[in-house]
Design a protein around this motif. Structure first.
Motif, short mmCIF file in Angstrom:
data_model
loop_
_atom_site.label_atom_id
_atom_site.label_comp_id
_atom_site.label_asym_id
_atom_site.label_seq_id
_atom_site.Cartn_x
_atom_site.Cartn_y
_atom_site.Cartn_z
N ALA B 102 16.37 12.57 8.53
CA ALA B 102 15.37 11.62 9.01
C ALA B 102 14.33 11.40 7.93
CB ALA B 102 14.70 12.14 10.27
N LEU B 103 13.99 10.13 7.75
CA LEU B 103 12.85 9.79 6.90
C LEU B 103 11.60 9.90 7.76
CD1 LEU B 103 13.85 6.62 4.83
CD2 LEU B 103 13.41 8.92 3.99
N ASN B 104 10.63 10.62 7.30
CA ASN B 104 9.33 10.67 7.97
C ASN B 104 8.40 9.67 7.30
OD1 ASN B 104 9.09 12.99 10.08
ND2 ASN B 104 10.35 13.76 8.42
N PHE B 105 8.03 8.66 8.03
CA PHE B 105 7.19 7.60 7.50
C PHE B 105 5.72 7.91 7.72
CE2 PHE B 105 10.04 4.15 6.32
CZ PHE B 105 11.22 4.49 6.99
N GLY B 106 4.89 7.49 6.76
CA GLY B 106 3.46 7.46 7.00
C GLY B 106 3.13 6.34 7.96
N LYS B 107 1.87 6.26 8.35
CA LYS B 107 1.46 5.25 9.34
C LYS B 107 1.32 3.87 8.75
CE LYS B 107 -3.42 6.54 8.85
NZ LYS B 107 -3.84 5.36 8.09
N GLY B 108 1.44 3.77 7.44
CA GLY B 108 1.39 2.47 6.79
C GLY B 108 0.02 2.11 6.28
N THR B 109 0.00 1.36 5.20
CA THR B 109 -1.23 0.83 4.61
C THR B 109 -1.07 -0.67 4.46
OG1 THR B 109 -1.70 2.86 3.37
CG2 THR B 109 -2.76 0.83 2.61
N SER B 110 -2.01 -1.40 5.02
CA SER B 110 -1.98 -2.85 4.92
C SER B 110 -2.66 -3.27 3.62
CB SER B 110 -2.71 -3.47 6.12
OG SER B 110 -2.70 -4.88 6.01
N LEU B 111 -1.92 -3.97 2.78
CA LEU B 111 -2.46 -4.45 1.50
C LEU B 111 -2.80 -5.92 1.62
CD1 LEU B 111 -2.99 -4.15 -1.57
CD2 LEU B 111 -0.62 -4.80 -1.93
N LEU B 112 -4.02 -6.27 1.30
CA LEU B 112 -4.46 -7.66 1.30
C LEU B 112 -4.89 -8.03 -0.11
CD1 LEU B 112 -5.10 -10.27 2.82
CD2 LEU B 112 -7.40 -9.37 3.23
N VAL B 113 -4.18 -8.99 -0.70
CA VAL B 113 -4.52 -9.48 -2.02
C VAL B 113 -5.14 -10.86 -1.87
CG1 VAL B 113 -3.67 -10.03 -4.34
CG2 VAL B 113 -2.59 -8.19 -3.00
N THR B 114 -6.36 -11.01 -2.31
CA THR B 114 -7.07 -12.27 -2.15
C THR B 114 -7.05 -13.08 -3.44
OG1 THR B 114 -9.12 -11.09 -2.68
CG2 THR B 114 -8.60 -11.40 -0.36
N PRO B 115 -6.97 -14.41 -3.32
CA PRO B 115 -6.89 -15.27 -4.51
C PRO B 115 -8.16 -15.19 -5.34
CG PRO B 115 -6.27 -16.47 -2.52
CD PRO B 115 -6.83 -15.16 -2.08
#
Lengths: 114, 115
Positions: B102-115
């Motif tokens: 099983a892969l144990n995933f982190g909870k995720g990080t949302s990346l926002l790149v602004t112009p």
């Protein structure tokens, strides 16, 4: 292009009504996985097949079953869906479990339980 | 038990600037480490992995990650961010070559790149 395909993309079912989600692959990979991903959470492995060998995660509810009739196809059966089973279901494949173990994911099936 | 931690829920960066998405891991043996990206209503896409060898791993779309055993980290980096890099990034770990797959995933990080 080789790929992992999931059908349908969106599935609506009623509380307690059995539902089957489908996954197929053209990668000819030995391993197929099913994950459950609830909103704003990480994917959680339900089970996987290495060829015809089925491996269930210890905390996967009995309500979830799987079938792999051949290399290309794998099905997720939810026998009596509850409201808590509403989620995105992700199918993934990998060539093997050790060296070539990166997993390739399908687009997912979003399940709604009414 | 094996786990990963992604300490940031969201990372904001301006287009053209370098980006870093952090990940730390915990395993009792040798880690297999992965980064995946998820676009809205899509499945996860594999970016890169570390199993053994060179600590700096190069992956898809110009991303790279550095395995640091002493700090138990596997941060994802890119020298110059693009607006199209905006997505949800997951770090994942599994322990070595046995004791489950099983892969144990982190909870995720949302990346926002602004112009």
């Amino acid at each position: 292009d080789a790929m992992v395909i999931q059908n349908p993309r969106y599935q609506v079912t009623q509380f307690g009504k059995p539902v089957t989600l489908s996954c197929s692959q053209t990668l000819n990979h030995n391993v197929m996985y099913w994950y459950q991903q609830k909103s704003s959470q990480a994917p959680k492995l339900l089970f996987h097949y290495y060829d015809k060998d089925f491996n269930n995660e210890a905390d996967t509810p009995d309500n979830f079953q799987s079938r792999r009739p051949n290399t290309s196809f794998c099905f997720l059966d939810i026998r009596s869906p509850g409201l808590g089973d509403a989620a995105m279901y992700l199918c993934a494949t990998s060539r093997d479990l050790i060296r070539y173990n990166e997993q390739f994911f399908g687009p997912g099936t979003r399940l709604t339980v009414l | 038990a094996q786990s990963v931690a992604q300490p940031e829920d969201q990372v904001n960066v301006a287009e053209g600037n370098p980006l870093t998405v952090k990940c730390t891991y915990s395993v009792s043996g040798n880690p297999y480490l992965f980064w995946y990206v998820q676009y809205p209503n899509r499945g996860l896409q594999f970016l890169l992995k570390y199993i053994t060898g060179d600590n700096l791993v190069k992956g898809s779309y110009g991303f790279e990650a550095e395995f640091n055993k002493s700090q138990t980290s596997f941060h994802l980096k890119k020298p110059s961010a693009l607006v199209s890099d905006s997505a949800l990034y997951f770090c994942a770990v599994r322990e070595g070559s046995n004791s489950g797959y099983a892969l144990n995933f982190g909870k995720g990080t949302s990346l926002l790149v602004t112009p």
